[in-house]
Scaffold this motif. Structure first.
Motif, PDB file in Angstrom:
ATOM      1  N   ASP A  79      -3.890  -4.095  -8.961  1.00  0.00           N
ATOM      2  CA  ASP A  79      -4.170  -4.895  -7.786  1.00  0.00           C
ATOM      3  C   ASP A  79      -2.889  -5.282  -7.057  1.00  0.00           C
ATOM      4  OD1 ASP A  79      -6.929  -6.832  -9.229  1.00  0.00           O
ATOM      5  OD2 ASP A  79      -6.804  -4.776  -8.495  1.00  0.00           O
ATOM      6  N   LEU A  80      -3.055  -5.570  -5.779  1.00  0.00           N
ATOM      7  CA  LEU A  80      -1.952  -6.092  -4.972  1.00  0.00           C
ATOM      8  C   LEU A  80      -2.480  -7.304  -4.215  1.00  0.00           C
ATOM      9  CD1 LEU A  80       1.019  -5.551  -4.105  1.00  0.00           C
ATOM     10  CD2 LEU A  80       0.067  -4.467  -2.050  1.00  0.00           C
ATOM     11  N   GLN A  81      -2.059  -8.473  -4.636  1.00  0.00           N
ATOM     12  CA  GLN A  81      -2.423  -9.707  -3.938  1.00  0.00           C
ATOM     13  C   GLN A  81      -1.407  -9.944  -2.841  1.00  0.00           C
ATOM     14  OE1 GLN A  81      -5.084 -11.869  -4.332  1.00  0.00           O
ATOM     15  NE2 GLN A  81      -4.263 -12.876  -2.509  1.00  0.00           N
ATOM     16  N   MET A  82      -1.904 -10.048  -1.614  1.00  0.00           N
ATOM     17  CA  MET A  82      -1.025 -10.197  -0.459  1.00  0.00           C
ATOM     18  C   MET A  82      -1.300 -11.532   0.214  1.00  0.00           C
ATOM     19  SD  MET A  82      -1.229  -6.335   1.099  1.00  0.00           S
ATOM     20  CE  MET A  82      -2.929  -6.506   1.633  1.00  0.00           C
ATOM     21  N   ASN A  83      -0.301 -12.383   0.226  1.00  0.00           N
ATOM     22  CA  ASN A  83      -0.409 -13.696   0.846  1.00  0.00           C
ATOM     23  C   ASN A  83       0.554 -13.814   2.025  1.00  0.00           C
ATOM     24  OD1 ASN A  83      -2.236 -14.452  -1.206  1.00  0.00           O
ATOM     25  ND2 ASN A  83      -0.568 -15.180  -2.516  1.00  0.00           N
ATOM     26  N   SER A  84       0.325 -14.811   2.846  1.00  0.00           N
ATOM     27  CA  SER A  84       1.200 -15.065   3.999  1.00  0.00           C
ATOM     28  C   SER A  84       1.439 -13.794   4.808  1.00  0.00           C
ATOM     29  CB  SER A  84       2.543 -15.647   3.526  1.00  0.00           C
ATOM     30  OG  SER A  84       2.346 -16.828   2.787  1.00  0.00           O
ATOM     31  N   LEU A  85       0.354 -13.112   5.103  1.00  0.00           N
ATOM     32  CA  LEU A  85       0.468 -11.824   5.785  1.00  0.00           C
ATOM     33  C   LEU A  85       1.012 -11.995   7.203  1.00  0.00           C
ATOM     34  CD1 LEU A  85      -2.767 -10.214   4.419  1.00  0.00           C
ATOM     35  CD2 LEU A  85      -0.485  -9.208   4.262  1.00  0.00           C
ATOM     36  N   LYS A  86       1.760 -10.975   7.619  1.00  0.00           N
ATOM     37  CA  LYS A  86       2.386 -10.948   8.934  1.00  0.00           C
ATOM     38  C   LYS A  86       1.911  -9.717   9.690  1.00  0.00           C
ATOM     39  CE  LYS A  86       6.625 -12.787   6.800  1.00  0.00           C
ATOM     40  NZ  LYS A  86       8.080 -12.533   6.579  1.00  0.00           N
ATOM     41  N   PRO A  87       1.971  -9.745  11.012  1.00  0.00           N
ATOM     42  CA  PRO A  87       1.564  -8.551  11.777  1.00  0.00           C
ATOM     43  C   PRO A  87       2.333  -7.294  11.355  1.00  0.00           C
ATOM     44  CG  PRO A  87       1.704 -10.440  13.233  1.00  0.00           C
ATOM     45  CD  PRO A  87       2.234 -10.900  11.892  1.00  0.00           C
ATOM     46  N   GLU A  88       3.572  -7.448  10.958  1.00  0.00           N
ATOM     47  CA  GLU A  88       4.359  -6.288  10.527  1.00  0.00           C
ATOM     48  C   GLU A  88       3.919  -5.717   9.185  1.00  0.00           C
ATOM     49  OE1 GLU A  88       5.508  -9.278  11.522  1.00  0.00           O
ATOM     50  OE2 GLU A  88       7.289  -9.875  10.373  1.00  0.00           O
ATOM     51  N   ASP A  89       2.985  -6.389   8.516  1.00  0.00           N
ATOM     52  CA  ASP A  89       2.401  -5.834   7.293  1.00  0.00           C
ATOM     53  C   ASP A  89       1.285  -4.839   7.596  1.00  0.00           C
ATOM     54  OD1 ASP A  89       2.684  -9.103   5.828  1.00  0.00           O
ATOM     55  OD2 ASP A  89       3.981  -7.361   5.449  1.00  0.00           O
ATOM     56  N   THR A  90       0.927  -4.701   8.862  1.00  0.00           N
ATOM     57  CA  THR A  90      -0.123  -3.773   9.254  1.00  0.00           C
ATOM     58  C   THR A  90       0.281  -2.342   8.927  1.00  0.00           C
ATOM     59  OG1 THR A  90      -0.941  -5.199  11.018  1.00  0.00           O
ATOM     60  CG2 THR A  90      -1.407  -2.847  11.211  1.00  0.00           C
ATOM     61  N   ALA A  91      -0.576  -1.655   8.166  1.00  0.00           N
ATOM     62  CA  ALA A  91      -0.282  -0.295   7.728  1.00  0.00           C
ATOM     63  C   ALA A  91      -1.456   0.216   6.897  1.00  0.00           C
ATOM     64  CB  ALA A  91       0.994  -0.255   6.892  1.00  0.00           C
ATOM     65  N   VAL A  92      -1.393   1.491   6.571  1.00  0.00           N
ATOM     66  CA  VAL A  92      -2.269   2.039   5.545  1.00  0.00           C
ATOM     67  C   VAL A  92      -1.562   1.879   4.211  1.00  0.00           C
ATOM     68  CG1 VAL A  92      -3.438   4.087   4.678  1.00  0.00           C
ATOM     69  CG2 VAL A  92      -3.297   3.689   7.145  1.00  0.00           C
ATOM     70  N   TYR A  93      -2.266   1.304   3.257  1.00  0.00           N
ATOM     71  CA  TYR A  93      -1.693   1.018   1.950  1.00  0.00           C
ATOM     72  C   TYR A  93      -2.191   2.033   0.925  1.00  0.00           C
ATOM     73  CZ  TYR A  93       0.292  -3.385   3.520  1.00  0.00           C
ATOM     74  OH  TYR A  93       1.056  -4.334   4.160  1.00  0.00           O
ATOM     75  N   TYR A  94      -1.254   2.536   0.132  1.00  0.00           N
ATOM     76  CA  TYR A  94      -1.552   3.547  -0.863  1.00  0.00           C
ATOM     77  C   TYR A  94      -1.138   3.084  -2.257  1.00  0.00           C
ATOM     78  CZ  TYR A  94      -1.685   6.705   3.178  1.00  0.00           C
ATOM     79  OH  TYR A  94      -1.975   7.306   4.376  1.00  0.00           O
ATOM     80  N   CYS A  95      -1.965   3.409  -3.239  1.00  0.00           N
ATOM     81  CA  CYS A  95      -1.543   3.230  -4.620  1.00  0.00           C
ATOM     82  C   CYS A  95      -1.122   4.592  -5.170  1.00  0.00           C
ATOM     83  CB  CYS A  95      -2.636   2.606  -5.470  1.00  0.00           C
ATOM     84  SG  CYS A  95      -4.170   3.552  -5.556  1.00  0.00           S
ATOM     85  N   ALA A  96      -0.265   4.560  -6.164  1.00  0.00           N
ATOM     86  CA  ALA A  96       0.270   5.795  -6.711  1.00  0.00           C
ATOM     87  C   ALA A  96       0.620   5.610  -8.175  1.00  0.00           C
ATOM     88  CB  ALA A  96       1.510   6.225  -5.929  1.00  0.00           C
ATOM     89  N   ALA A  97       0.633   6.715  -8.904  1.00  0.00           N
ATOM     90  CA  ALA A  97       0.900   6.698 -10.340  1.00  0.00           C
ATOM     91  C   ALA A  97       2.109   7.565 -10.649  1.00  0.00           C
ATOM     92  CB  ALA A  97      -0.319   7.202 -11.103  1.00  0.00           C
ATOM     93  N   SER A  98       2.958   7.053 -11.536  1.00  0.00           N
ATOM     94  CA  SER A  98       4.184   7.754 -11.881  1.00  0.00           C
ATOM     95  C   SER A  98       4.358   7.860 -13.389  1.00  0.00           C
ATOM     96  CB  SER A  98       5.385   7.006 -11.291  1.00  0.00           C
ATOM     97  OG  SER A  98       6.600   7.579 -11.733  1.00  0.00           O
ATOM     98  N   LEU A  99       4.762   9.055 -13.826  1.00  0.00           N
ATOM     99  CA  LEU A  99       5.085   9.279 -15.230  1.00  0.00           C
ATOM    100  C   LEU A  99       6.594   9.360 -15.448  1.00  0.00           C
ATOM    101  CD1 LEU A  99       2.480  11.853 -16.618  1.00  0.00           C
ATOM    102  CD2 LEU A  99       2.895   9.526 -17.439  1.00  0.00           C
ATOM    103  N   ARG A 100       7.364   9.098 -14.373  1.00  0.00           N
ATOM    104  CA  ARG A 100       8.810   9.224 -14.498  1.00  0.00           C
ATOM    105  C   ARG A 100       9.374   8.128 -15.392  1.00  0.00           C
ATOM    106  NH1 ARG A 100       9.633  12.799 -10.163  1.00  0.00           N
ATOM    107  NH2 ARG A 100       7.515  13.582  -9.756  1.00  0.00           N
ATOM    108  N   THR A 101      10.487   8.418 -16.005  1.00  0.00           N
ATOM    109  CA  THR A 101      11.090   7.461 -16.922  1.00  0.00           C
ATOM    110  C   THR A 101      12.099   6.554 -16.244  1.00  0.00           C
ATOM    111  OG1 THR A 101      12.754   9.091 -17.537  1.00  0.00           O
ATOM    112  CG2 THR A 101      10.778   8.968 -18.908  1.00  0.00           C
TER     113      THR A 101
END
Length: 124
Positions: A79-101
């Motif tokens: 999850d991503l809890q986003m508080n105190s949002l600003k207009p500059e936070d406007t975007a498409v948000y993506y989650c991603a998974a990494s196996l890198r060390t």
């Protein structure tokens, strides 16, 4: 692993949203999980990453203190809890998974799997 992000929407400046990312597969707990965002005409920017165990987190300076990343390995969610949002936070948000060390994985090329994105719009 397959990822699906949801929870985006329209919110006024100063408001909050909680994004969730659901993962399929039994290996979710092996992955460090990150959130990125991409505004129109801009590159995909790192927001936050959480280690496979949940013990470590790392944030972009632009969201530090406002956003919180968390995960539940029993439910295969991050999850991503986003508080105190600003207009500059406007975007498409993506989650991603990494196996890198390496840590922290704050670049898109460090991730192996991506969700489809969810739109967040913050009005002024």
């Amino acid at each position: 692993v397959q990822l699906q992000a949801f929870g985006g929407g329209l919110v006024q400046a100063g408001g909050s949203l909680r994004l969730s990312c659901a993962a399929s597969g039994r290996t979710f707990s092996r992955y460090d999980m990150g959130w990125f965002r991409q505004a129109p005409g801009k590159e995909r920017d790192f927001i936050a990453v959480i280690s496979w165990s949940g013990r470590s987190t790392y944030y972009a300076d632009s969201v530090k203190g406002r956003f919180t990343i968390s995960r539940d390995n029993a439910k295969n969610t991050v999850d991503l809890q986003m508080n105190s949002l600003k207009p500059e936070d406007t975007a498409v948000y993506y989650c991603a998974a990494s196996l890198r060390t390496s840590w922290p994985q704050d670049r898109p090329e460090s991730y192996d799997y991506w969700g489809q994105g969810t739109q967040v719009t913050v009005s002024s």
